[in-house]
Design a protein around this motif. Structure first.
Motif, short mmCIF file in Angstrom:
data_model
loop_
_atom_site.label_atom_id
_atom_site.label_comp_id
_atom_site.label_asym_id
_atom_site.label_seq_id
_atom_site.Cartn_x
_atom_site.Cartn_y
_atom_site.Cartn_z
N SER A 140 0.83 -1.21 0.07
CA SER A 140 -0.13 0.11 -0.13
C SER A 140 0.86 1.16 0.02
CB SER A 140 -1.06 0.12 1.14
OG SER A 140 -0.06 0.07 2.43
N ASP A 141 2.10 1.07 0.55
CA ASP A 141 3.14 2.44 0.39
C ASP A 141 3.59 2.43 -0.86
OD1 ASP A 141 2.27 3.06 2.92
OD2 ASP A 141 3.77 2.27 4.15
N GLY A 142 3.49 1.26 -1.63
CA GLY A 142 4.44 1.41 -2.92
C GLY A 142 5.80 0.90 -2.81
N ARG A 143 6.30 0.25 -1.69
CA ARG A 143 7.21 -0.50 -1.39
C ARG A 143 7.47 -1.86 -1.83
NH1 ARG A 143 8.12 -0.97 3.84
NH2 ARG A 143 6.29 -0.16 4.44
N ALA A 144 8.66 -2.34 -2.05
CA ALA A 144 8.78 -3.84 -2.29
C ALA A 144 8.77 -4.40 -0.83
CB ALA A 144 9.99 -3.97 -3.24
N PRO A 145 7.96 -5.53 -0.77
CA PRO A 145 7.78 -6.27 0.48
C PRO A 145 9.17 -7.29 0.64
CG PRO A 145 6.20 -7.21 -0.95
CD PRO A 145 6.92 -6.04 -1.47
N ARG A 146 10.19 -6.70 0.74
CA ARG A 146 11.45 -7.81 0.71
C ARG A 146 11.35 -8.52 1.83
NH1 ARG A 146 13.36 -2.92 -1.56
NH2 ARG A 146 13.81 -3.23 -3.73
N VAL A 147 11.53 -7.99 3.00
CA VAL A 147 11.62 -8.82 4.29
C VAL A 147 10.57 -9.62 4.70
CG1 VAL A 147 11.97 -8.43 6.72
CG2 VAL A 147 13.37 -6.90 5.32
N ALA A 148 9.38 -9.04 4.43
CA ALA A 148 8.22 -9.82 4.41
C ALA A 148 8.05 -11.02 3.75
CB ALA A 148 7.00 -9.21 4.27
N THR A 149 8.59 -11.02 2.39
CA THR A 149 8.69 -11.81 1.34
C THR A 149 9.66 -13.21 1.96
OG1 THR A 149 8.14 -10.43 -0.02
CG2 THR A 149 9.07 -12.56 -0.79
N ILE A 150 10.83 -12.81 2.47
CA ILE A 150 11.50 -13.66 2.98
C ILE A 150 11.09 -14.40 4.07
CG2 ILE A 150 14.02 -13.67 4.42
CD1 ILE A 150 14.95 -11.64 2.60
N VAL A 151 10.45 -13.70 5.24
CA VAL A 151 9.91 -14.37 6.34
C VAL A 151 8.62 -15.33 5.84
CG1 VAL A 151 8.22 -13.88 8.35
CG2 VAL A 151 9.98 -12.64 7.81
N VAL A 152 7.97 -15.20 4.92
CA VAL A 152 6.89 -15.72 4.26
C VAL A 152 7.53 -17.29 3.88
CG1 VAL A 152 5.09 -16.33 2.44
CG2 VAL A 152 5.13 -14.42 3.97
N VAL A 153 8.93 -17.05 3.12
CA VAL A 153 9.40 -18.21 2.39
C VAL A 153 9.83 -19.00 3.86
CG1 VAL A 153 11.40 -18.77 1.13
CG2 VAL A 153 9.96 -17.35 0.29
N LEU A 154 10.60 -18.52 4.82
CA LEU A 154 10.99 -19.10 5.84
C LEU A 154 9.97 -19.82 6.62
CD1 LEU A 154 14.01 -17.02 7.19
CD2 LEU A 154 14.07 -18.74 5.68
N SER A 155 8.93 -19.41 6.72
CA SER A 155 7.50 -19.92 7.59
C SER A 155 7.12 -21.03 6.75
CB SER A 155 6.56 -18.89 7.84
OG SER A 155 6.01 -18.51 6.66
N GLY A 156 7.10 -20.94 5.32
CA GLY A 156 6.58 -22.16 4.46
C GLY A 156 7.73 -23.16 4.89
N ILE A 157 9.19 -22.99 4.66
CA ILE A 157 9.75 -23.94 4.87
C ILE A 157 9.62 -24.60 6.08
CG2 ILE A 157 12.34 -24.28 5.21
CD1 ILE A 157 12.86 -22.43 2.83
N MET A 158 9.61 -24.03 7.23
CA MET A 158 9.26 -24.55 8.62
C MET A 158 8.00 -25.35 8.70
SD MET A 158 9.82 -21.64 11.29
CE MET A 158 11.40 -21.01 11.91
N VAL A 159 6.98 -24.85 7.90
CA VAL A 159 5.68 -25.79 7.99
C VAL A 159 6.09 -26.87 7.01
CG1 VAL A 159 3.30 -25.78 7.00
CG2 VAL A 159 4.19 -23.71 8.24
N VAL A 160 6.44 -26.92 6.09
CA VAL A 160 6.89 -28.06 5.14
C VAL A 160 7.56 -29.14 5.77
CG1 VAL A 160 7.49 -28.71 2.83
CG2 VAL A 160 6.02 -26.69 2.99
N TYR A 161 8.66 -28.57 6.34
CA TYR A 161 9.53 -29.39 7.10
C TYR A 161 8.90 -30.20 8.15
CZ TYR A 161 13.50 -31.01 9.74
OH TYR A 161 14.71 -31.99 10.43
N ALA A 162 8.08 -29.39 9.09
CA ALA A 162 7.25 -30.18 10.11
C ALA A 162 6.26 -31.25 9.45
CB ALA A 162 6.59 -28.99 11.00
N ILE A 163 5.59 -30.79 8.51
CA ILE A 163 4.50 -31.62 7.96
C ILE A 163 5.13 -32.92 7.39
CG2 ILE A 163 2.85 -31.96 6.03
CD1 ILE A 163 2.06 -29.33 6.57
#
Length: 74
Positions: free
Chosen positions: A26-49
């Motif tokens: 919404s601010d017109g910025r690229a969500p770099r850190v948030a994207t990295i966090v989403v990828v890491l959280s996805g890796i954690m969930v997939v690893y746990a499953i």
């Protein structure tokens, strides 16, 4: 690390990163850190499953969340 703990941490991090992504977009910025966090959280969930014998069901997630929180708070 415990599979249940990884699942809970991954879900919490993924949930907390969604407002950050919306704010950045919404601010017109690229969500770099948030994207990295989403990828890491996805890796954690997939690893746990993938490492849990039998996997997880959607109905089990609230009880797993309560068990993990109770284990580390109490």
């Amino acid at each position: 690390m415990d599979n249940d703990l990884l699942l809970v941490i991954g879900l919490v991090l993924g949930g907390f990163s969604i407002p950050s992504i919306v704010s950045a977009l919404s601010d017109g910025r690229a969500p770099r850190v948030a994207t990295i966090v989403v990828v890491l959280s996805g890796i954690m969930v997939v690893y746990a499953i993938s490492n849990k014998p039998g996997g997880y069901e959607i109905n089990d997630i609230p009880q797993i969340f309560v068990d993990v929180v109770a284990r580390y708070i109490l």
